[in-house]
Design a protein around this motif. Sequence first.
Motif, PDB file in Angstrom:
ATOM      1  N   ASP A  15      -0.929 -26.416 -16.398  1.00 21.76           N
ATOM      2  CA  ASP A  15       0.153 -27.300 -16.842  1.00 21.76           C
ATOM      3  C   ASP A  15       1.500 -26.920 -16.238  1.00 21.76           C
ATOM      4  OD1 ASP A  15       0.408 -24.954 -18.214  1.00 21.76           O
ATOM      5  OD2 ASP A  15       0.767 -25.849 -20.167  1.00 21.76           O
ATOM      6  N   ASP A  16       1.481 -26.230 -15.090  1.00 14.56           N
ATOM      7  CA  ASP A  16       2.711 -25.961 -14.364  1.00 14.56           C
ATOM      8  C   ASP A  16       2.553 -26.487 -12.948  1.00 14.56           C
ATOM      9  OD1 ASP A  16       4.370 -24.359 -16.234  1.00 14.56           O
ATOM     10  OD2 ASP A  16       2.661 -22.993 -16.145  1.00 14.56           O
ATOM     11  N   THR A  17       3.497 -27.355 -12.527  1.00 16.93           N
ATOM     12  CA  THR A  17       3.500 -27.802 -11.141  1.00 16.93           C
ATOM     13  C   THR A  17       4.497 -26.904 -10.424  1.00 16.93           C
ATOM     14  OG1 THR A  17       3.372 -30.034 -12.055  1.00 16.93           O
ATOM     15  CG2 THR A  17       3.674 -29.847  -9.672  1.00 16.93           C
ATOM     16  N   ALA A  18       4.047 -26.229  -9.359  1.00 14.01           N
ATOM     17  CA  ALA A  18       4.947 -25.251  -8.737  1.00 14.01           C
ATOM     18  C   ALA A  18       4.805 -25.228  -7.222  1.00 14.01           C
ATOM     19  CB  ALA A  18       4.647 -23.860  -9.310  1.00 14.01           C
ATOM     20  N   ALA A  19       5.928 -24.918  -6.564  1.00 14.35           N
ATOM     21  CA  ALA A  19       5.932 -24.713  -5.110  1.00 14.35           C
ATOM     22  C   ALA A  19       6.887 -23.570  -4.815  1.00 14.35           C
ATOM     23  CB  ALA A  19       6.366 -25.987  -4.389  1.00 14.35           C
ATOM     24  N   ALA A  20       6.588 -22.812  -3.767  1.00 13.46           N
ATOM     25  CA  ALA A  20       7.421 -21.645  -3.445  1.00 13.46           C
ATOM     26  C   ALA A  20       7.298 -21.311  -1.968  1.00 13.46           C
ATOM     27  CB  ALA A  20       6.964 -20.442  -4.281  1.00 13.46           C
ATOM     28  N   ALA A  30       7.714  -8.129   0.574  1.00  5.42           N
ATOM     29  CA  ALA A  30       7.788  -9.590   0.741  1.00  5.42           C
ATOM     30  C   ALA A  30       9.017 -10.120   0.015  1.00  5.42           C
ATOM     31  CB  ALA A  30       6.534 -10.232   0.163  1.00  5.42           C
ATOM     32  N   GLU A  31       9.502 -11.262   0.500  1.00  4.80           N
ATOM     33  CA  GLU A  31      10.705 -11.851  -0.072  1.00  4.80           C
ATOM     34  C   GLU A  31      10.356 -13.237  -0.625  1.00  4.80           C
ATOM     35  OE1 GLU A  31      15.045 -12.586   1.696  1.00  4.80           O
ATOM     36  OE2 GLU A  31      13.565 -11.874   3.137  1.00  4.80           O
ATOM     37  N   ILE A  32      10.745 -13.504  -1.856  1.00  8.39           N
ATOM     38  CA  ILE A  32      10.539 -14.853  -2.421  1.00  8.39           C
ATOM     39  C   ILE A  32      11.785 -15.674  -2.070  1.00  8.39           C
ATOM     40  CG2 ILE A  32      10.186 -16.191  -4.533  1.00  8.39           C
ATOM     41  CD1 ILE A  32       8.892 -13.672  -5.749  1.00  8.39           C
ATOM     42  N   LEU A  33      11.657 -16.608  -1.134  1.00  5.32           N
ATOM     43  CA  LEU A  33      12.819 -17.390  -0.702  1.00  5.32           C
ATOM     44  C   LEU A  33      13.103 -18.527  -1.685  1.00  5.32           C
ATOM     45  CD1 LEU A  33      12.198 -17.534   3.154  1.00  5.32           C
ATOM     46  CD2 LEU A  33      13.436 -15.827   1.828  1.00  5.32           C
ATOM     47  N   SER A  34      12.072 -18.977  -2.377  1.00  8.23           N
ATOM     48  CA  SER A  34      12.275 -19.970  -3.446  1.00  8.23           C
ATOM     49  C   SER A  34      11.033 -19.976  -4.322  1.00  8.23           C
ATOM     50  CB  SER A  34      12.511 -21.368  -2.862  1.00  8.23           C
ATOM     51  OG  SER A  34      11.373 -21.786  -2.139  1.00  8.23           O
ATOM     52  N   SER A  35      11.211 -20.367  -5.573  1.00 10.18           N
ATOM     53  CA  SER A  35      10.065 -20.491  -6.490  1.00 10.18           C
ATOM     54  C   SER A  35      10.432 -21.527  -7.550  1.00 10.18           C
ATOM     55  CB  SER A  35       9.735 -19.137  -7.132  1.00 10.18           C
ATOM     56  OG  SER A  35       8.638 -19.282  -8.007  1.00 10.18           O
ATOM     57  N   ILE A  36       9.840 -22.705  -7.414  1.00 11.77           N
ATOM     58  CA  ILE A  36      10.160 -23.823  -8.310  1.00 11.77           C
ATOM     59  C   ILE A  36       8.974 -24.058  -9.244  1.00 11.77           C
ATOM     60  CG2 ILE A  36      10.791 -26.289  -8.401  1.00 11.77           C
ATOM     61  CD1 ILE A  36      12.840 -24.646  -6.808  1.00 11.77           C
ATOM     62  N   VAL A  37       9.241 -24.129 -10.538  1.00  8.23           N
ATOM     63  CA  VAL A  37       8.169 -24.401 -11.507  1.00  8.23           C
ATOM     64  C   VAL A  37       8.611 -25.535 -12.439  1.00  8.23           C
ATOM     65  CG1 VAL A  37       6.712 -23.459 -13.349  1.00  8.23           C
ATOM     66  CG2 VAL A  37       7.486 -21.953 -11.508  1.00  8.23           C
ATOM     67  N   ALA A  70      11.472 -26.607  -3.107  1.00  4.01           N
ATOM     68  CA  ALA A  70      11.187 -25.238  -2.640  1.00  4.01           C
ATOM     69  C   ALA A  70      11.710 -25.043  -1.212  1.00  4.01           C
ATOM     70  CB  ALA A  70       9.689 -24.956  -2.708  1.00  4.01           C
ATOM     71  N   LEU A  71      11.487 -26.035  -0.349  1.00  5.60           N
ATOM     72  CA  LEU A  71      11.963 -25.928   1.042  1.00  5.60           C
ATOM     73  C   LEU A  71      13.497 -25.957   1.083  1.00  5.60           C
ATOM     74  CD1 LEU A  71       9.364 -28.257   2.823  1.00  5.60           C
ATOM     75  CD2 LEU A  71       9.539 -25.768   3.038  1.00  5.60           C
ATOM     76  N   ASP A  72      14.109 -26.880   0.323  1.00  7.12           N
ATOM     77  CA  ASP A  72      15.575 -26.983   0.307  1.00  7.12           C
ATOM     78  C   ASP A  72      16.204 -25.683  -0.201  1.00  7.12           C
ATOM     79  OD1 ASP A  72      15.343 -29.506   1.247  1.00  7.12           O
ATOM     80  OD2 ASP A  72      15.871 -30.535  -0.631  1.00  7.12           O
ATOM     81  N   THR A  73      15.649 -25.148  -1.298  1.00  6.13           N
ATOM     82  CA  THR A  73      16.213 -23.910  -1.864  1.00  6.13           C
ATOM     83  C   THR A  73      16.112 -22.759  -0.862  1.00  6.13           C
ATOM     84  OG1 THR A  73      15.496 -24.649  -4.034  1.00  6.13           O
ATOM     85  CG2 THR A  73      16.106 -22.346  -3.862  1.00  6.13           C
ATOM     86  N   ALA A  74      15.003 -22.735  -0.115  1.00  5.92           N
ATOM     87  CA  ALA A  74      14.830 -21.671   0.888  1.00  5.92           C
ATOM     88  C   ALA A  74      15.696 -21.952   2.125  1.00  5.92           C
ATOM     89  CB  ALA A  74      13.360 -21.574   1.287  1.00  5.92           C
TER      90      ALA A  74
END
Length: 365
Positions: A15-20, A30-37, A70-74
């Motif tokens: 029940d979580d839609t997510a992209a990162a 490793a670096e998390i450039l974006s994480s959208i949930v 996710a792409l825009d935030t990164a």
Amino acid sequence: MVQTLTVLGLESSCDDTAAAVVRQTDFEPAEILSSIVHGQTELHSAFGGVVPEIAARAHTEKLDICVKQALDTAGLSLRDMDAIAVTAGPGLIGGVMSGVMCAKGLSAASGLPLIGVNHLAGHALTPRLTDKIAFPYLMLLVSGGHCQYLIASGPEEFTRLGGTIDDAPGEAFDKTARLLGLPQPGGPSVEAEARAGNPNRFHFPRPLLDRPCCDLSFSGLKTALLRLRDLVVLERGGLMRSDRADLCAGFQQAVVETLSEKTRRAIALYMAESPPEPVIAVAGGVAANLAIRARLETVAVEAGAKFIAPPLSLCTDNAAMIAFAGLERFRLGARDGMELSARPRWPLDQNSPSILGGGKKGAKA
Ligand code: KG4
Ligand code: ZN
């Protein structure tokens, strides 16, 4: 030659839609450039659980928005990616299919390689993303839909030492809250009530402690709670605040003690392999429970192992763990084509026998 890999990850198994977007240069952290949930809690709240069809439709509506965010935030575009990783199972099949179809579309349009990721591997590899720990380490996955001990020896090598034969602990916390009229999700409410309670007033069983294995069972605790609650109501005509607190404290204490004893056994099996830098890591929503976390840390330290609990946002479902697990697979040369299929069931350890009744709920695997 220095190799920098940047991977887009997609997650939609429950029940979580997510992209990162996750990036790693060689074996640097490793670096998390974006994480959208985007959670769906409010969509399902009236039904008392996740409704698969509603979840799948919401994923289909939200996935492309998540990917764009996710792409825009990164600050990157698909052209900057090296691969697209997607949860290909286990989980609710409609949701998993939504993610796999979306990833296939992106892969076909961009020419980027597609990597299917086991959702449980995403959880199990998170301590490498957050703390860069080396294999082999012992992992306890403990959430609303799963509970298992795994030795992680490589990005695709897991040995299951044991797991729940019925409910997951988070599910038991949620049911306890429901039986006592406390708000959902049950874990935080039961933990808060337990703080003021006496854990010794009521007797709760310690399931499966009489068996030497690392398997666990939590459904009996819920039955015990129901029986004890009804006894109190019968004797006193209702539940006082202190009764509720004592019931929560007794229930939580039973979970803490069962998990700590089984963890001791799992550590002994892990230590028998003489890991050079012993680590026990925990992931999943139940790892947020301070009483459980503190006891597991004590057990780990007593056994001479380091204890790692990733931040809660990375313990619960997210796409950064999927991007990272995909990146680890990609580095090993794994590539999936358009034949990648969605799998509702997908045990991490293909060689261990399936546990009777384990993962019954499945929704949050
Ligand atoms: O990992 P998660 O967000 O979702 C999956 O199940 O995959 O875990 C949610 C579960 C719920 O059952 C919730 O009640 C439980 O984790 N939880 C807790 C606590 N916070 C969340 N259980 C016990 N104590 C907590 N503080
Ligand atoms: Zn999960």
